[in-house]
Design a protein around this motif. Structure first.
Motif, short mmCIF file in Angstrom:
data_model
loop_
_atom_site.label_atom_id
_atom_site.label_comp_id
_atom_site.label_asym_id
_atom_site.label_seq_id
_atom_site.Cartn_x
_atom_site.Cartn_y
_atom_site.Cartn_z
N TYR A 148 0.85 -1.21 0.00
CA TYR A 148 0.00 0.00 0.00
C TYR A 148 0.87 1.25 0.00
CZ TYR A 148 -3.62 -3.05 2.25
OH TYR A 148 -4.49 -4.06 2.60
N SER A 190 2.77 1.99 -3.19
CA SER A 190 1.81 2.56 -4.14
C SER A 190 1.54 4.02 -3.85
CB SER A 190 0.47 1.81 -4.06
OG SER A 190 0.61 0.51 -4.55
N ARG A 225 -6.22 2.23 6.08
CA ARG A 225 -6.22 0.79 5.89
C ARG A 225 -5.20 0.11 6.80
NH1 ARG A 225 -8.04 -2.72 1.89
NH2 ARG A 225 -9.22 -1.15 0.80
N LEU A 278 -1.42 -1.23 -7.80
CA LEU A 278 -0.46 -2.30 -7.62
C LEU A 278 0.27 -2.53 -8.94
CD1 LEU A 278 -1.94 -4.89 -9.19
CD2 LEU A 278 -3.23 -4.99 -7.09
N HIS A 322 -4.25 -10.71 -15.77
CA HIS A 322 -4.65 -11.85 -14.94
C HIS A 322 -3.98 -11.79 -13.57
CE1 HIS A 322 -6.04 -15.95 -14.14
NE2 HIS A 322 -4.84 -16.19 -13.62
N MET A 323 -2.68 -11.52 -13.58
CA MET A 323 -1.95 -11.43 -12.31
C MET A 323 -2.39 -10.20 -11.52
SD MET A 323 -0.35 -14.20 -12.39
CE MET A 323 0.85 -14.30 -11.08
N ARG A 352 -5.51 -11.15 -9.64
CA ARG A 352 -5.13 -12.04 -8.53
C ARG A 352 -4.51 -11.24 -7.39
NH1 ARG A 352 -4.90 -17.27 -8.39
NH2 ARG A 352 -3.70 -16.76 -6.55
N ASN A 353 -3.54 -10.40 -7.72
CA ASN A 353 -2.85 -9.61 -6.69
C ASN A 353 -3.82 -8.68 -5.98
OD1 ASN A 353 -0.51 -10.87 -7.51
ND2 ASN A 353 0.36 -9.10 -8.53
N ARG A 404 -7.01 -9.14 -5.51
CA ARG A 404 -7.82 -9.94 -4.60
C ARG A 404 -7.07 -10.21 -3.31
NH1 ARG A 404 -7.84 -15.27 -1.98
NH2 ARG A 404 -9.78 -16.33 -2.46
N ASP A 405 -5.80 -10.59 -3.42
CA ASP A 405 -4.99 -10.89 -2.24
C ASP A 405 -4.74 -9.64 -1.40
OD1 ASP A 405 -2.72 -13.39 -3.70
OD2 ASP A 405 -4.72 -13.55 -2.82
N LEU A 406 -4.51 -8.52 -2.06
CA LEU A 406 -4.09 -7.33 -1.34
C LEU A 406 -5.26 -6.55 -0.77
CD1 LEU A 406 -1.60 -5.76 -0.59
CD2 LEU A 406 -1.75 -4.54 -2.75
N TYR A 407 -6.34 -6.45 -1.52
CA TYR A 407 -7.42 -5.54 -1.12
C TYR A 407 -8.70 -6.22 -0.62
CZ TYR A 407 -4.64 -1.70 -2.92
OH TYR A 407 -3.64 -0.79 -3.12
N ARG A 442 -8.57 -9.27 1.44
CA ARG A 442 -8.20 -10.33 2.38
C ARG A 442 -9.20 -10.47 3.51
NH1 ARG A 442 -3.34 -8.64 2.31
NH2 ARG A 442 -3.16 -7.76 4.40
N ARG A 443 -9.76 -9.35 3.90
CA ARG A 443 -10.72 -9.38 5.00
C ARG A 443 -12.14 -9.25 4.49
NH1 ARG A 443 -5.90 -7.95 7.31
NH2 ARG A 443 -5.68 -8.28 9.54
N GLU A 468 -13.35 -7.62 1.99
CA GLU A 468 -13.81 -6.26 1.75
C GLU A 468 -14.40 -6.08 0.37
OE1 GLU A 468 -10.57 -7.06 2.90
OE2 GLU A 468 -9.65 -5.19 3.55
N VAL A 506 2.54 -12.20 -0.08
CA VAL A 506 1.12 -12.15 0.30
C VAL A 506 0.40 -13.42 -0.19
CG1 VAL A 506 -1.06 -10.91 -0.01
CG2 VAL A 506 1.05 -9.63 0.32
N TYR A 532 -8.68 -21.58 -6.27
CA TYR A 532 -7.81 -20.41 -6.28
C TYR A 532 -6.34 -20.82 -6.26
CZ TYR A 532 -6.57 -15.59 -5.38
OH TYR A 532 -6.06 -14.33 -5.47
N ARG A 555 3.83 -19.01 -16.68
CA ARG A 555 4.72 -17.86 -16.90
C ARG A 555 6.19 -18.24 -16.80
NH1 ARG A 555 0.06 -16.37 -16.04
NH2 ARG A 555 -0.81 -14.34 -16.65
#
Lengths: 319, 118, 255
Positions: free
Chosen positions: A85, A88, A157, B50, B56-57, B60-61, B63-66, B68-69, B71, C42, C139, C150
Motif C-alpha cells: 500500500y 503505491s 487501511r 499495484l 490476470h496477475m 489475482r494480486n 484480490r490478495d491485497l485488497y 483479504r478481510r 472487503e 502475500v 484459487y 509464466r
C-alpha cells in the motif's frame, strides 16, 4: 510535467488547503520540498514494513501452537501488504517502486531501527506485537489525517490491520505472563530487551528541528516526537502492570501534577549506532532482503517476458 | 546530525541526508489501479494501485491485497495508462492542458465510508 | 462434553488429510520475506493460512475420533516421525520458486477433485472441511497454473529452472493415488475419496498446464512412497524438529 517556478498563488492555495485540513491529491501543484519529504517518509515507512517481516517471519515455522502459527502468518502477510500500500502511495508522487527498493538495498534509504534487533525467543514475537506495534499505532493514527490524500488513505487501511497486530501481541504476552515460571521469565526477558528500543522508535526530541516544524506546517506531521513517546508510555505502563511485568526503568514513576509518567533518560548513542548501520542485525536484515530480491529476479523477468510475448501475440491475432 | 521523524510510521526515520529518488525512469512492472465494490448496491471505489505483469496477475494480486478481510464482492483492475483524467478542482494551468494526458495516478472523488445521500 | 464414538479408521484418514495440510502449510510459511516479490509473499502466506486452517479442523477431528482425546496441538507437536502420515510430496523442500510452483500445481490439481469428492463424505467434519477447501483450492490451482505457465513460457532461464523443479517433484505424485487397506474400507463406507477416480482429472489438468507452459511431462519409473505409513524423507526430521522444538521444550504449557 511539474512546473519549475512556483507561482505565489499556487503556493498560497496549496497552503490554504492544508490549513483548512483539506487533502492534497496527486495531480495538485505542490512544493518540491513537500513532494520529496513525502517520498522519503512514505518510502522509508514501506521499507520498515517489509524489513519488519523478517524478525517475526523467523518464528513462523517454530510457533508453539497452530493457532499462534496462523496468527503470525496472517500478521506477517499484513506487513507485506502494508509495504505494498505504501509503495503505491509513494509512487503517486512520481517515483518508481524499483527505484525506492534500489535505494533501500544500497542503504541510502533507511527503515525503522527497531527491526535491527534479533528475536531470540517466542516472547519477542509477543513483545513486538504489544510494544513495537503499539508504538507504531501512536505514530500512524495521526497520519490517517495527513494532508496527502493517498498516504492518509493508505494509513486508514494500515491502522485497521495494525490494531489486530497489537491485540494479538498483548494476548500472547498475557498468556506467557500467566503461564509457567519459564514462560514468565521469557516474557520478562523480552520486555527487558524491547522496552528501550521501543521508546527510541519515536526518535530523539525534535523541538529544535526545522524539518519537524516544516512537516507540521505541511500537515505531514501532527505531533512532536516527544509528545508521541509520552503518549506511548502513558498507555503502556498500565498494560505492563496488568501483565505483572516490570518495565526496566528504575526512574519510571507517575507524576500526579502533570498526569503523566516520568521516565528515565534514553541512551541515544544506541539509537545512532543502530541507525548508522551497526546494530545487532542491520547487515543481516539488509542481506536477507537483497538476497530475496536477487534470487527472485529470474521470476520477475519471466513474468515480464511472458506478458510481452502474449501482448504481441494478441496484437498479431487482431491484425 | 540528521533529524528523525517519529511519523516514519513504524518508527523514526531520518528526514534529511536521505535521497527521495534518483529521478530514474520507470522500471517496475506495469501499474494498475484497483476498484472494489465492497457490497451490492454500492459503486466500485478506488482503493489503490499495484504492479503486475499482466491483467490476470493484476486481478489475482488485487484480490490478495485488497480483499483479504472480505472487503469486496467485485474487483476491477485498470491499467493506469488507460485512464483519462480530468479534475476541475485541480490547478491544471501549469500542466499540459490537453485533457487526454493522464498523470500517473489520477485523482478520483472518494466518498468517505459510512456517509450516505452523497 | 458430548462424547464422540471412537472410529479409528476415520481418525486415521482425517489424520492423513490433516498431516498433508499441516506439512504443506509449514513449507509455504517458509517463504515469508523470501519471495521474488511482495505480491508473492502475500499470495504464498495466503495459501499457507488456508492449509493451516484445514489442518487444524482435521487434526482436531482425528484426535476426537481415535479415542485418545488429543488436541490439534498434541498431534502437531508431540508425535514422532513414524506417526506422521502425510504424503511425501508435501514434505519436500520447497527449493526455488519454480520447484515450489510445480509442487503446488501437482498438489492443487489433486486436491481439487479430492475436496469435491469429499464434500459428500459421510463424516460430517471432513465434508465440512471439504466444502470450504473446494473454493480455496480452485484459487490455489489458478495461482500455481499462472506461475507454472509464466515460468515455463517466460525466459530460457525460467524454463530451464522450472523444468528442473518439475522433474524433481514429479516422481512423488504417484503416492497420492495409492490405495491401501484403510482406503478400501473407507471408500466402501463413503468416508474417503477413491484415488483411482481422482487420477484422470489430475492428469488432464496437469498435462494441460504443462503443455501451455511448454514444459515436458517427466517420465520416470521411480515411485517413492511410504509417507502414509510413517516412512519419510531425510528432510522430514528437520522439518519436525523446527516445528516442534519450542512446544516440546515447555511440556504442558499453554500459548
Amino acid at each position: 510535467m511539474t512546473t519549475a517556478t512556483a507561482a505565489p498563488q499556487l503556493e498560497q492555495d496549496f497552503q490554504a488547503c492544508i490549513d483548512a485540513d483539506g487533502r492534497i491529491e496527486p495531480r495538485d501543484w505542490m512544493p518540491e520540498g513537500y513532494r520529496k519529504t513525502l517520498i522519503r517518509q512514505i518510502a522509508q515507512h514501506a521499507h520498515s514494513e517489509i524489513i519488519g517481516m523478517q524478525p517475526e517471519g523467523n518464528w513462523i515455522t517454530r510457533a508453539p501452537s497452530l493457532r499462534r502459527k496462523s496468527i503470525l502468518v496472517a500478521k506477517v502477510q499484513d506487513e507485506a501488504g502494508h509495504g505494498l500500500y505504501l509503495y503505491s502511495a509513494a509512487e503517486t508522487l512520481g517515483v518508481d517502486r524499483e527505484e525506492l527498493l534500489d535505494l533501500l538495498h544500497v542503504g541510502r534509504q533507511k527503515y525503522s531501527t527497531i527491526f535491527n534487533y534479533p528475536t531470540t525467543s517466542w516472547a519477542d514475537v509477543a513483545a513486538i506485537g504489544w510494544l513495537v506495534d503499539g508504538a507504531a499505532i501512536m505514530n500512524q493514527v495521526p497520519l490517517t489525517r495527513c494532508s496527502y490524500g493517498p498516504y492518509a488513505r493508505a494509513m486508514i487501511r494500515v491502522c485497521k490491520e495494525e490494531s489486530f497486530h497489537q491485540r494479538q501481541g498483548f494476548e500472547a504476552m498475557t498468556v506467557l505472563a500467566n503461564g509457567t515460571p519459564a514462560q514468565r521469565q521469557m516474557a520478562q526477558d523480552a520486555v527487558d530487551r524491547w522496552w528501550w528500543p521501543s521508546l527510541m522508535m519515536f526518535g530523539p526530541s525534535d523541538t529544535e528541528s526545522p524539518n519537524s516544524a516544516q512537516s507540521m506546517a505541511w500537515g505531514i506531521k501532527r505531533f512532536s516526537n516527544d509528545e508521541l513517546r509520552q503518549r506511548f508510555v502513558d498507555a503502556t505502563v498500565p498494560q505492563a502492570e496488568h501483565l505483572g511485568l516490570t518495565i526496566p526503568d528504575p526512574d519510571l514513576s507517575w507524576d500526579d501534577e502533570t498526569g503523566h509518567y516520568v521516565f528515565g533518560e534514553i541512551d541515544w548513542t544506541e539509537f545512532f549506532t543502530v541507525m548508522k548501520g551497526d546494530g545487532p542485525c542491520n547487515r543481516e536484515r539488509l542481506a536477507h532482503r537483497v538476497a530475496a530480491h536477487d534470487e527472485g529476479a529470474w521470476v520477475r523477468e519471466a513474468a515480464q517476458a511472458y506478458a510481452e510475448k502474449h501482448a504481441s501475440r494478441s496484437i498479431a491475432v487482431a491484425a | 546530525m540528521s533529524d528523525y521523524s517519529a511519523e516514519g510510521g513504524h518508527g523514526a526515520i531520518p528526514t534529511s541526508g536521505v535521497p527521495s529518488d534518483e529521478g530514474g525512469s520507470k522500471r517496475s512492472q506495469p501499474l494498475w489501479e484497483v476498484f472494489v465494490r465492497s457490497r451490492r448496491g454500492l459503486s466500485h471505489t478506488h482503493v489503490g494501485s499495484l504492479h503486475a505483469p499482466d491483467a490476470h496477475m493484476a486481478l489475482r494480486n488485487a484480490r490478495d491485497l485488497y480483499t483479504r478481510r472480505q472487503e469486496g464482492v467485485s474487483l476491477w483492475v485498470v491499467a493506469a495508462t488507460d485512464i483519462v483524467a480530468s479534475s476541475p478542482d485541480e490547478k491544471d494551468a501549469f500542466f499540459d492542458p490537453a485533457g487526454d494526458k493522464p498523470y500517473r495516478h489520477p485523482t478520483f472523488y472518494d466518498v468517505p465510508e459510512g456517509l450516505t445521500h452523497l | 462434553m458430548t462424547s464422540v464414538a471412537v472410529d479409528t479408521d476415520v481418525a486415521a484418514y482425517a489424520l492423513r488429510l490433516g498431516d498433508d495440510a499441516l506439512v504443506l502449510g509449514q513449507r509455504l510459511g517458509e517463504w515469508a520475506a523470501k519471495s521474488p516479490q511482495l505480491e508473492e509473499d502475500v499470495a504464498l502466506l495466503n495459501l499457507s493460512l488456508d492449509h493451516l486452517g484445514a489442518a487444524r479442523s482435521l487434526l482436531t477431528r482425528a484426535g476426537e475420533l481415535d479415542g485418545t482425546g488429543r488436541s490439534e496441538d498434541d498431534l502437531a507437536f508431540l508425535r514422532d516421525e513414524p506417526d506422521w502420515t502425510n504424503a511425501l510430496l508435501m514434505e519436500l523442500d520447497g527449493g526455488d520458486f519454480g520447484r515450489t510452483m510445480t509442487r503446488q500445481l501437482l498438489v492443487a490439481a489433486y486436491q481439487l477433485p479430492l475436496w469435491q469428492a469429499l464434500s459428500s463424505s459421510t463424516d460430517e467434519v471432513i465434508a465440512g472441511v471439504a466444502g470450504k477447501a473446494v473454493k480455496e483450492v480452485a484459487y490455489h490451482l489458478d495461482h500455481a497454473r499462472s506461475w507454472v505457465v509464466r515460468l515455463g513460457d517466460g525466459t530460457e532461464e525460467s524454463h530451464r529452472r522450472v523444468q528442473a523443479g518439475l522433474d524433481e517433484v514429479w516422481p512423488y505424485a504417484a503416492e497420492l493415488f495409492e490405495r491401501d487397506e484403510l482406503l478400501e474400507l473407507l471408500i466402501a463406507r463413503g468416508v474417503a475419496a477413491d484415488p483411482a477416480l481422482l487420477e484422470p482429472q489430475w492428469r488432464e489438468t496437469v498435462e494441460d498446464v504443462l503443455a501451455e507452459a511448454t514444459l515436458t511431462v517427466p517420465e520416470t519409473t521411480w515411485r517413492p512412497t511410504g509417507g502414509r505409513r510413517g516412512a519419510h524423507t531425510t528432510g522430514f526430521g528437520y522439518l519436525l524438529a523446527e516445528l516442534q522444538h519450542l512446544h516440546r521444550s515447555h511440556p504442558g504449557a499453554s500459548w
